[in-house]
Structures are given as C-alpha cells and as structure tokens.
Write an enzyme that holds these catalytic residues in place. Structure first.
Site, PDB file in Angstrom:
ATOM      1  N   LYS A  10       0.828  -1.493   0.046  1.00  0.00           N
ATOM      2  CA  LYS A  10      -0.017   0.133  -0.117  1.00  0.00           C
ATOM      3  C   LYS A  10       0.885   1.286   0.037  1.00  0.00           C
ATOM      4  O   LYS A  10       1.948   1.233   0.792  1.00  0.00           O
ATOM      5  CB  LYS A  10      -0.940  -0.060   1.215  1.00  0.00           C
ATOM      6  CG  LYS A  10      -1.587   1.328   1.302  1.00  0.00           C
ATOM      7  CD  LYS A  10      -2.534   1.162   2.518  1.00  0.00           C
ATOM      8  CE  LYS A  10      -3.185   2.541   3.149  1.00  0.00           C
ATOM      9  NZ  LYS A  10      -4.131   3.232   1.741  1.00  0.00           N
ATOM     10  N   PRO A 190       4.710   8.089   0.955  1.00  0.00           N
ATOM     11  CA  PRO A 190       5.157   7.551  -0.155  1.00  0.00           C
ATOM     12  C   PRO A 190       6.492   6.834  -0.382  1.00  0.00           C
ATOM     13  O   PRO A 190       7.285   7.496   0.104  1.00  0.00           O
ATOM     14  CB  PRO A 190       5.039   8.485  -1.260  1.00  0.00           C
ATOM     15  CG  PRO A 190       4.024   9.658  -0.637  1.00  0.00           C
ATOM     16  CD  PRO A 190       4.356   9.625   0.899  1.00  0.00           C
ATOM     17  N   SER A 191       6.730   5.857  -1.227  1.00  0.00           N
ATOM     18  CA  SER A 191       7.918   5.264  -1.736  1.00  0.00           C
ATOM     19  C   SER A 191       8.855   4.588  -0.241  1.00  0.00           C
ATOM     20  O   SER A 191       9.905   4.614  -0.414  1.00  0.00           O
ATOM     21  CB  SER A 191       8.731   6.138  -2.291  1.00  0.00           C
ATOM     22  OG  SER A 191       8.175   6.602  -3.433  1.00  0.00           O
ATOM     23  N   ARG A 192       8.015   4.256   0.662  1.00  0.00           N
ATOM     24  CA  ARG A 192       8.334   3.893   2.037  1.00  0.00           C
ATOM     25  C   ARG A 192       9.308   4.686   2.572  1.00  0.00           C
ATOM     26  O   ARG A 192      10.280   4.197   3.511  1.00  0.00           O
ATOM     27  CB  ARG A 192       8.965   2.465   1.590  1.00  0.00           C
ATOM     28  CG  ARG A 192       7.958   1.095   1.346  1.00  0.00           C
ATOM     29  CD  ARG A 192       7.054   1.209   2.374  1.00  0.00           C
ATOM     30  NE  ARG A 192       6.213  -0.158   2.191  1.00  0.00           N
ATOM     31  CZ  ARG A 192       5.091  -0.069   1.744  1.00  0.00           C
ATOM     32  NH1 ARG A 192       4.509   1.353   1.330  1.00  0.00           N
ATOM     33  NH2 ARG A 192       4.241  -1.294   1.498  1.00  0.00           N
ATOM     34  N   LEU A 193       9.404   6.005   2.099  1.00  0.00           N
ATOM     35  CA  LEU A 193      10.173   6.897   3.009  1.00  0.00           C
ATOM     36  C   LEU A 193       9.244   7.622   4.174  1.00  0.00           C
ATOM     37  O   LEU A 193       9.180   8.738   4.076  1.00  0.00           O
ATOM     38  CB  LEU A 193      10.742   8.191   1.906  1.00  0.00           C
ATOM     39  CG  LEU A 193      11.621   7.613   0.820  1.00  0.00           C
ATOM     40  CD1 LEU A 193      12.245   8.785  -0.047  1.00  0.00           C
ATOM     41  CD2 LEU A 193      12.900   6.922   1.426  1.00  0.00           C
TER      42      LEU A 193
END
Length: 213
Positions: A10, A190-193
């Site tokens: 997700k 977002p982007s696992r950051l």
C-alpha cells in the site's frame, strides 16, 4: 499463495510528520494523535500490542486495551497471575505498539511498569460491566483449563454467589502504569520513505530526533 502475499503493498500518502510539527512533550503528542484516531472513528483505537520478556529472555506479545493516559504514562489492567503479569514481575521492561491503519500511523512506546494503587484498580474494576467483573473471577488467565464448559459452569456458580451483591475485585487483578523512556511516532509516506520522530528520555528531558525509515 506466497507470491500473492509478497505482492501486497500500500502506498501511504495521507499525512506528513516533521520535528517542527510535534509537541515537545510526547505524552501530549500521543494525546493529540489519539484524539485524531477517536475523531476518525477507528475501530478500538485504544487497542495496543503489549510485549514482555520471560526470565529466559524470550519475548511474547498480545493485544490489550489502553485504559488511561496520564502525565506519567499509560495505564492498562490485567490479571497479575497471567503470563504477562508473571513476566512483568520478573522484568518490568515493556513495549506498547499502536497501529492506526486508517490514519497510516504507528506509535511505539518503550518503558517500565509498576502496579497502580489498589484503590485505583478497585475504582476502575467497579466501572466495568458486571459480566466482565465476574469474568475476572472465572478465568485463571494463561493456565490450562479442561474445556470451555468448565469456565461456563464456574461463571454460573459465581453469578448465583454474587446475586444481589457487589462483585469484589480479585486480589490477582489490577492495573499497571507504563512509564515511558522512549516514544516513536511513525507516519506512512510515499515510496516507503516514512516519517519517524523519536523522543528519548535523557537526564529527565525529552530529546527529539528524526530517524531514517
């Protein structure tokens, strides 16, 4: 099936979190986030994963409900004779973890526990539904029982015994206060950051830092 599990993901993008946005006191910051979880009408926002460690150094965890937020920390109630109660008696270190999926947030709390007063535990005990009060007497929590029917029969016996009477708080049941020394606030990005802001208690002062995701 494993390929399907590996594909689950997700993208988080609801909110952001920065050091400049948080309160200097992590308890107040938690209260702010908890209120947002209440306002969002999340299912049981006070549900938390509680981790303890055995005398052999083995960790174990379970879901409990937070029942109080005080200046000194966080309160929950349980059976002192349960596995968690015995482990906390041997090792007072504890970790709480809240995950509010609807807000893409997580809070991790590390600290130590101590029992709250009998008076405080008794007051809360008598605020519980009567069935829950009787249930605290019925269940030898974490111990092996013959079957469910044995519990039901014990419940029936106690319902009759306490009919028309106040249900007394069992000596083995009460509350703990978790005094934190580390609290981390996690906001999905977002982007696992992801945003991670951690408070660490040093010389009675809270030091705030950003952690890498």
């Amino acid at each position: 099936m494993m390929d399907d599990v590996a594909a689950i993901r997700k993208e988080y993008a609801l909110k952001e979190l920065d050091v400049d946005q948080v309160d200097k006191n992590p308890i107040i910051q938690f209260k702010n986030w908890f209120q947002e979880a209440l306002d969002a009408d999340l299912v049981e926002p006070n549900a938390m994963n509680v981790s303890t460690v055995s005398s052999e150094g083995k960790p174990t965890s379970r879901i409990l409900l937070l029942k109080g937020i005080e200046d000194g920390g966080f309160v929950f109630f349980t059976n002192y004779s349960s596995r968690k109660g015995k482990e906390l008696a041997q090792n007072p270190n504890i970790c709480l973890n809240f995950f509010w999926a609807g807000l893409e947030r997580q809070v991790r709390i590390e600290g130590t526990v101590e029992k709250i007063s009998v008076e405080e535990s008794t007051t809360y005990f008598h605020s519980r539904p009567r069935g829950s009060q009787i249930g605290a007497h019925v269940s030898p929590q974490s111990q092996v029982v013959e079957d469910r029917e044995a519990l039901i029969q014990k419940e029936k016996e106690l319902v009759r015994e306490f009919e028309g009477k106040e249900v007394p708080k069992p000596d083995h049941w009460g509350g703990y206060l978790v005094t934190p020394n580390l609290i981390e606030f996690w906001q999905g990005r977002p982007s696992r950051l992801h945003d991670r802001i951690v408070y660490k208690l040093e010389a009675n002062n809270w030091k705030i830092n950003r952690l890498a995701p």
